[in-house]
Write an enzyme that holds these catalytic residues in place. Structure first.
Site, PDB file in Angstrom:
ATOM      1  N   SER A  33      13.116  22.704 -11.241  1.00 12.19           N
ATOM      2  CA  SER A  33      12.595  21.528 -10.555  1.00 12.19           C
ATOM      3  C   SER A  33      12.785  20.273 -11.406  1.00 12.19           C
ATOM      4  O   SER A  33      13.925  19.927 -11.727  1.00 12.19           O
ATOM      5  CB  SER A  33      11.131  21.776 -10.160  1.00 12.19           C
ATOM      6  OG  SER A  33      10.692  20.850  -9.210  1.00 12.19           O
ATOM      7  N   ASP A 121      13.199  26.619   0.207  1.00 11.50           N
ATOM      8  CA  ASP A 121      12.527  25.717  -0.731  1.00 11.50           C
ATOM      9  C   ASP A 121      11.948  24.550   0.065  1.00 11.50           C
ATOM     10  O   ASP A 121      12.679  23.751   0.634  1.00 11.50           O
ATOM     11  CB  ASP A 121      13.518  25.210  -1.779  1.00 11.50           C
ATOM     12  CG  ASP A 121      12.865  24.448  -2.915  1.00 11.50           C
ATOM     13  OD1 ASP A 121      11.823  23.785  -2.687  1.00 11.50           O
ATOM     14  OD2 ASP A 121      13.404  24.493  -4.041  1.00 11.50           O
ATOM     15  N   HIS A 159      10.198  27.503  -3.556  1.00 12.68           N
ATOM     16  CA  HIS A 159      10.482  26.621  -4.690  1.00 12.68           C
ATOM     17  C   HIS A 159      10.164  27.277  -6.031  1.00 12.68           C
ATOM     18  O   HIS A 159      10.797  26.969  -7.034  1.00 12.68           O
ATOM     19  CB  HIS A 159       9.675  25.325  -4.535  1.00 12.68           C
ATOM     20  CG  HIS A 159       9.956  24.319  -5.597  1.00 12.68           C
ATOM     21  ND1 HIS A 159      11.146  23.623  -5.655  1.00 12.68           N
ATOM     22  CD2 HIS A 159       9.204  23.879  -6.640  1.00 12.68           C
ATOM     23  CE1 HIS A 159      11.109  22.798  -6.692  1.00 12.68           C
ATOM     24  NE2 HIS A 159       9.949  22.941  -7.310  1.00 12.68           N
TER      25      HIS A 159
END
Length: 173
Positions: A33, A121, A159
Site C-alpha cells: 500500500s 482490493d 487489500h
C-alpha cells in the site's frame, strides 16, 4: 510529522543496517500500500545516488502516485463531486511534499520488479497496479524482469490479505 523524505531516509538506514549484517544474502524491498511508494523511492535513490541495485522490489497493492491513489480510494468518492476537491484534498498532499511517484521511479529501476494486486482490493483499485505495471514494462529494457500477478476476487484477499495466500512464497521465488 511523517514526511516522504523522512520515510525514505529511514528505509535507507534500515537497508544499510541489514546490508552490513546480511553477508551475501539477497535483500529485497517489499512494500504494501503506502509502503510501495517508499519502496520504489528507496530503490531508485540507491540506484541513482549510490549505484546500488537492490536484488528485487515487490509491490503489494500498489498505486502509481499518491495523488492518483487519493483520487481513486473509495473514501473520497463522495467528495469528488464537490468543488474544491482537487485543491483541498489532492493539492494539499503536494503542499505537504507527499508525492510517492512510483510511476516515475519504476521508469528508471533495473532490478526485478514484482507487482501483486487482488482483484477485490477495495482500498486501491487494481487498475492502479496494472497501470504501474504497464509503465514499468514499457520502460524496462529487460521486460522479463517485470511481473504482474493478480489474485482473483473469489480468494477474498482484498487489500490486506495477499500475504495469507499459501501460494505466495512459490510465486515470489
Amino acid at each position: 510529522h511523517p514526511t516522504e523524505s523522512g520515510f525514505t531516509t529511514d528505509v535507507l538506514a534500515l537497508y544499510d543496517w541489514a546490508k552490513a549484517r546480511s553477508g551475501n544474502s539477497s535483500i529485497l524491498f517489499w512494500g504494501h500500500s503506502l509502503g510501495t511508494g517508499i519502496a520504489t523511492n528507496v530503490a531508485r535513490k540507491l540506484q541513482e545516488e549510490r549505484g546500488v541495485q537492490v536484488d528485487a522490489v515487490v509491490l503489494e497493492s500498489p498505486y502509481t502516485n499518491i495523488r492518483e491513489a487519493a483520487a481513486h480510494i473509495p473514501i473520497t468518492k463522495i467528495y469528488r463531486q464537490f468543488p474544491g476537491f482537487e485543491y483541498l484534498i489532492l493539492d494539499s498532499l503536494a503542499l505537504g511534499n507527499m508525492f510517492f511517484h512510483s510511476d516515475e521511479n519504476v521508469k528508471v529501476l533495473a532490478c526485478p520488479l514484482l507487482i501483486l494486486h487482488a482483484e477485490d482490493d477495495a482500498v486501491l483499485p487494481p487498475h492502479l497496479g496494472r497501470k504501474l505495471f504497464e509503465t514499468a514494462r514499457s520502460a524496462y529494457k529487460d521486460k522479463t524482469k517485470v511481473k504482474f500477478i493478480t489474485f482473483p476476487e473469489k480468494l477474498g484477499l482484498g487489500h490486506d490479505y495477499i500475504s495469507f495466500n499459501p501460494e505466495l512464497p512459490a510465486l515470489v521465488k
